[in-house]
Design a protein around this motif. Structure first.
Motif, mmCIF file in Angstrom:
data_model
loop_
_atom_site.group_PDB
_atom_site.id
_atom_site.type_symbol
_atom_site.label_atom_id
_atom_site.label_comp_id
_atom_site.label_asym_id
_atom_site.label_seq_id
_atom_site.Cartn_x
_atom_site.Cartn_y
_atom_site.Cartn_z
ATOM 1 N N LEU A 58 45.063 38.629 36.682
ATOM 2 C CA LEU A 58 43.736 38.786 36.091
ATOM 3 C C LEU A 58 42.792 39.305 37.169
ATOM 4 O O LEU A 58 42.780 38.802 38.301
ATOM 5 N N TRP A 59 41.994 40.326 36.812
ATOM 6 C CA TRP A 59 41.103 40.974 37.763
ATOM 7 C C TRP A 59 39.676 40.917 37.244
ATOM 8 O O TRP A 59 39.430 41.086 36.050
ATOM 9 N N ALA A 60 38.742 40.678 38.164
ATOM 10 C CA ALA A 60 37.316 40.711 37.825
ATOM 11 C C ALA A 60 36.752 42.058 38.236
ATOM 12 O O ALA A 60 36.966 42.517 39.362
ATOM 13 N N LEU A 61 36.025 42.696 37.336
ATOM 14 C CA LEU A 61 35.452 44.012 37.580
ATOM 15 C C LEU A 61 33.935 43.913 37.436
ATOM 16 O O LEU A 61 33.430 43.404 36.428
ATOM 17 N N LYS A 62 33.217 44.390 38.435
ATOM 18 C CA LYS A 62 31.763 44.292 38.421
ATOM 19 C C LYS A 62 31.149 45.677 38.615
ATOM 20 O O LYS A 62 31.496 46.396 39.548
ATOM 21 N N ASP A 63 30.245 46.029 37.710
ATOM 22 C CA ASP A 63 29.556 47.309 37.764
ATOM 23 C C ASP A 63 28.342 47.192 38.684
ATOM 24 O O ASP A 63 27.474 46.325 38.482
ATOM 25 N N LEU A 64 28.287 48.073 39.723
ATOM 26 C CA LEU A 64 27.240 47.991 40.729
ATOM 27 C C LEU A 64 26.801 49.388 41.163
ATOM 28 O O LEU A 64 27.586 50.334 41.057
#
Length: 421
Positions: A58-64
């Motif tokens: 499971l991967w966390a993806l954050k838009d920045l």
């Protein structure tokens, strides 16, 4: 204006499913019918965060914004190099065509966001919350010792995971973090502490209100938050104390080392510096918090968390004493360790994990088994044995109220032991 420029993709875990994700699209446009997105509860965030399952993880993806994403990626990499408790940076995708970037981190298996923990904590048992706060303070001390200014230390930016019968806190959000190789000033540390107090108080009060907890709990939560700096300073002072005493009182060196070891810290170097009048100043160079885990690894080769290692070493020492009584002879550490791994640890982990229905890790399951056995033995006034503990752990036998709470925690793999509250 958006262009057709392709993204710049950097992945540290380049599995085929991760590579195949639609990195050319803004994160907000990812379609759950085409991408294996997963619903994971998170706290408030300034930026869009989504979770995706790929390559068995499971991967966390954050838009920045690209500048902030690169900065956070670099900070997380340096935290990893320093073996500090933080989520691991797994990739950075710059999307110049959309004027944004995506930071990829590996989801911390077995971790919990504080909201889910708080929902299980009875409001009239502050000792439960104290363990959560102890974990946060320990994390902040670890960061500060390595020259890391967090800048936004809060419950929202922290994940918690069980490590034996304690909680381990992990930094999640490093957007505002700074690394100072020369160390932090006292002013920087105090500023981080003031941010911690304000954020923790606000976060706990907001959640208590949302959960419709009794209004009288609010002053208590404020008091608990304002007590965090004192917890921090006690630990910081224990690690940086430089007591002076007569040179002949060298027994105090052993006591100081033992105190640090009990806190989990390894000692790298001890120095006694003369200060006049026959007195010396003790200075101890403290290493990482891995004293018990390093000791267990040296004896058995088993890699576990510091809290788990403390429990397992107790079980190992008890097994060594049992071997001494059984044979009437002294038993070496190595021989006892080999016997313990073969006859206690490995079969115990498998049995405990089965009893819990495969929840959590095998090591944590065995730690839970040991505590449930201890609780049952205390109740009976004699060793209850593994079979009774396994039955209680798996819900197949009645237990007293204390053991029931321990079993409930182990089954959900959510909290450290709460049976002493």
């Amino acid at each position: 204006m958006a262009t057709s420029r392709p993204p710049e993709v950097v992945l540290r875990s380049p599995g085929p499913e991760l590579i195949a994700l639609p990195w050319d699209l803004p994160l907000a446009e990812w379609d759950e019918t085409e991408v294996p997105l997963r619903d994971v509860e998170v706290g408030p965030s300034r930026h869009l965060v989504r979770f995706v399952e790929a390559d068995g993880a499971l991967w966390a993806l954050k838009d920045l914004p690209e500048r902030i994403a690169r900065r956070e990626y670099d900070v997380l990499r340096r935290l990893e190099d320093g073996c500090l408790p933080a989520v691991r940076a797994a990739g950075l995708v710059n999307q110049p065509g959309h004027d944004t970037a995506i930071l990829v981190t590996r989801f911390l298996d077995g971790s919990w966001q504080y909201r889910r923990l708080f929902m299980r904590l009875p409001p009239n048992r502050p000792r439960h919350r104290a363990r959560l706060f102890d974990a946060m303070v320990s994390l902040l001390v670890d960061l500060h010792r390595h020259g890391v200014f967090w800048g936004d230390c809060s419950l929202n930016n922290t994940l918690f995971a069980r490590d034996g019968q304690i909680l381990q806190a992990y930094l999640v959000d490093a957007e505002t973090s700074e690394i100072h190789p020369g160390g932090l000033s006292d002013g920087q540390r105090e500023h981080d502490l003031s941010i911690l107090v304000e954020n923790v108080a606000a976060g706990m009060i907001d959640l208590a209100t949302a959960l419709e907890r009794p209004p009288e709990i609010v002053p208590q939560l404020i008091d608990e938050a304002t007590a965090l700096p004192e917890r921090y300073r006690q630990l910081w002072d224990a690690l940086h104390a430089a007591p002076e005493f007569p040179f002949d009182d060298r027994y105090r060196v052993e006591a100081a080392i033992r105190e640090l070891n009990d806190l989990g810290f390894a000692v790298d170097e001890v120095a006694l510096q003369p200060v006049g009048d026959g007195r010396s100043r003790l200075q101890i160079a403290v290493g990482d918090r891995n004293y018990h885990s390093a000791q267990l690894r040296r004896l058995t080769g088993v890699e576990v968390g510091e809290g788990q290692a403390r429990i397992l070493l107790g079980d190992l020492n008890a097994h060594r004493e049992w071997m001494r009584r059984r044979t009437g002879q002294d038993v070496s550490e190595r021989a006892a360790a080999r016997s313990w791994v073969d006859h206690c640890l490995e079969p115990g982990m498998r049995a405990a994990h089965r009893a819990l229905g495969g929840v959590g890790s095998e090591v944590q399951a065995y730690c839970d088994l040991l505590e449930v056995r201890w609780l049952l033995s205390e109740r009976a006034g004699a060793d209850a044995g593994n079979e009774a503990a396994l039955a209680a752990l798996g819900g197949r036998a009645p237990t007293d109220s204390a053991a029931k709470m321990a079993v409930a925690d182990a089954e959900t793999d959510q909290l450290p032991r709460i049976s002493d509250g």
